[in-house]
Design a protein around this motif. Structure first.
Motif, PDB file in Angstrom:
ATOM      1  N   THR A  14       0.807  -1.216   0.000  1.00  0.00           N
ATOM      2  CA  THR A  14       0.000   0.000   0.000  1.00  0.00           C
ATOM      3  C   THR A  14       0.842   1.268   0.000  1.00  0.00           C
ATOM      4  OG1 THR A  14      -0.257  -0.076   2.409  1.00  0.00           O
ATOM      5  CG2 THR A  14      -1.998  -1.093   1.082  1.00  0.00           C
ATOM      6  N   HIS A  15       2.108   1.168   0.400  1.00  0.00           N
ATOM      7  CA  HIS A  15       2.968   2.353   0.425  1.00  0.00           C
ATOM      8  C   HIS A  15       4.054   2.316  -0.641  1.00  0.00           C
ATOM      9  CE1 HIS A  15       1.185   2.412   4.473  1.00  0.00           C
ATOM     10  NE2 HIS A  15       1.129   3.693   4.220  1.00  0.00           N
ATOM     11  N   ALA A  17       4.171   2.823  -3.814  1.00  0.00           N
ATOM     12  CA  ALA A  17       4.208   3.767  -4.931  1.00  0.00           C
ATOM     13  C   ALA A  17       4.670   5.159  -4.525  1.00  0.00           C
ATOM     14  CB  ALA A  17       2.835   3.839  -5.585  1.00  0.00           C
ATOM     15  N   LYS A  23       9.047   3.967  -6.187  1.00  0.00           N
ATOM     16  CA  LYS A  23       9.012   3.574  -7.601  1.00  0.00           C
ATOM     17  C   LYS A  23       9.804   2.296  -7.819  1.00  0.00           C
ATOM     18  CE  LYS A  23       8.456   8.269  -9.243  1.00  0.00           C
ATOM     19  NZ  LYS A  23       9.097   9.396  -9.922  1.00  0.00           N
ATOM     20  N   TRP A  26       7.853  -0.529  -6.268  1.00  0.00           N
ATOM     21  CA  TRP A  26       6.694  -0.907  -7.085  1.00  0.00           C
ATOM     22  C   TRP A  26       7.137  -1.739  -8.282  1.00  0.00           C
ATOM     23  CZ3 TRP A  26       1.825  -1.012  -5.768  1.00  0.00           C
ATOM     24  CH2 TRP A  26       0.885  -1.327  -6.758  1.00  0.00           C
ATOM     25  N   LEU A  47      -2.173  -5.472 -10.030  1.00  0.00           N
ATOM     26  CA  LEU A  47      -1.354  -4.327  -9.604  1.00  0.00           C
ATOM     27  C   LEU A  47      -2.158  -3.038  -9.637  1.00  0.00           C
ATOM     28  CD1 LEU A  47       1.924  -5.296 -11.433  1.00  0.00           C
ATOM     29  CD2 LEU A  47       1.692  -4.974  -8.952  1.00  0.00           C
ATOM     30  N   GLU A  48      -2.950  -2.860 -10.683  1.00  0.00           N
ATOM     31  CA  GLU A  48      -3.766  -1.645 -10.786  1.00  0.00           C
ATOM     32  C   GLU A  48      -4.780  -1.581  -9.646  1.00  0.00           C
ATOM     33  OE1 GLU A  48      -6.992   0.330 -13.816  1.00  0.00           O
ATOM     34  OE2 GLU A  48      -5.398  -0.903 -14.670  1.00  0.00           O
ATOM     35  N   GLN A  51      -3.044  -0.734  -6.393  1.00  0.00           N
ATOM     36  CA  GLN A  51      -2.612   0.659  -6.322  1.00  0.00           C
ATOM     37  C   GLN A  51      -3.783   1.593  -6.037  1.00  0.00           C
ATOM     38  OE1 GLN A  51      -0.609   1.985  -9.878  1.00  0.00           O
ATOM     39  NE2 GLN A  51       0.700   3.319  -8.697  1.00  0.00           N
ATOM     40  N   ASN A  52      -4.977   1.206  -6.467  1.00  0.00           N
ATOM     41  CA  ASN A  52      -6.129   2.104  -6.375  1.00  0.00           C
ATOM     42  C   ASN A  52      -7.106   1.776  -5.259  1.00  0.00           C
ATOM     43  OD1 ASN A  52      -5.291   3.593  -8.642  1.00  0.00           O
ATOM     44  ND2 ASN A  52      -6.175   2.061 -10.001  1.00  0.00           N
ATOM     45  N   ALA A  57      -5.257  -4.308  -2.722  1.00  0.00           N
ATOM     46  CA  ALA A  57      -3.958  -4.570  -2.090  1.00  0.00           C
ATOM     47  C   ALA A  57      -4.028  -5.819  -1.223  1.00  0.00           C
ATOM     48  CB  ALA A  57      -3.515  -3.364  -1.267  1.00  0.00           C
TER      49      ALA A  57
END
Length: 123
Positions: A14-15, A17, A23, A26, A47-48, A51-52, A57
């Motif tokens: 969750t952290h 990104a 980066k 990720w 992954l998407e 991330q959202n 997650a």
């Protein structure tokens, strides 16, 4: 061999990104996810979602944990990723302390990596 902690893995996902270290984390997570899913499209969707969305997650962390249980190489890679990601986060952490006999009157500014800053009046 240390077990993989779901809570640690979830927190890192969750952290992952955030920031420059994020980066890199990720990108590493993406490689692990592709290995775990074995399907590029499914991995990218996971992954998407991770991330959202918190539930995404959680789902990704669970899938990685289950896949690692069946794939010792993935488990080792995941442990290594966790260790590196935790270390990178610790290296980027900022800890500012005013202690000892310090007496602060007014404002105290604490920060990290500040460029050209002028405090107070003009010269």
């Amino acid at each position: 061999m240390d077990p993989i902690s779901l809570s640690v893995l979830l927190a890192l996902i969750t952290h992952a990104a955030a920031g420059e270290a994020g980066k890199s984390a990720w990108n590493g997570l993406a490689r692990l996810t592709r290995r775990a899913f074995g399907d590029e499209a499914r991995a990218e969707r996971a992954l998407e979602q991770a991330q959202n969305d918190h539930d995404g997650a959680v789902d990704l962390a669970g899938h990685l944990m289950n896949s690692a249980a069946d794939d010792p190489v993935l488990a080792d890679l995941l442990r290594t990723w966790i260790g590196h990601t935790q270390q990178a986060a610790a290296d980027e952490a900022v800890v500012n302390t005013i202690s000892g006999q310090a007496q602060v009157h007014g404002h105290a500014v604490q920060a990290r990596d500040i460029g050209s800053v002028h405090l107070g009046g003009r010269d």
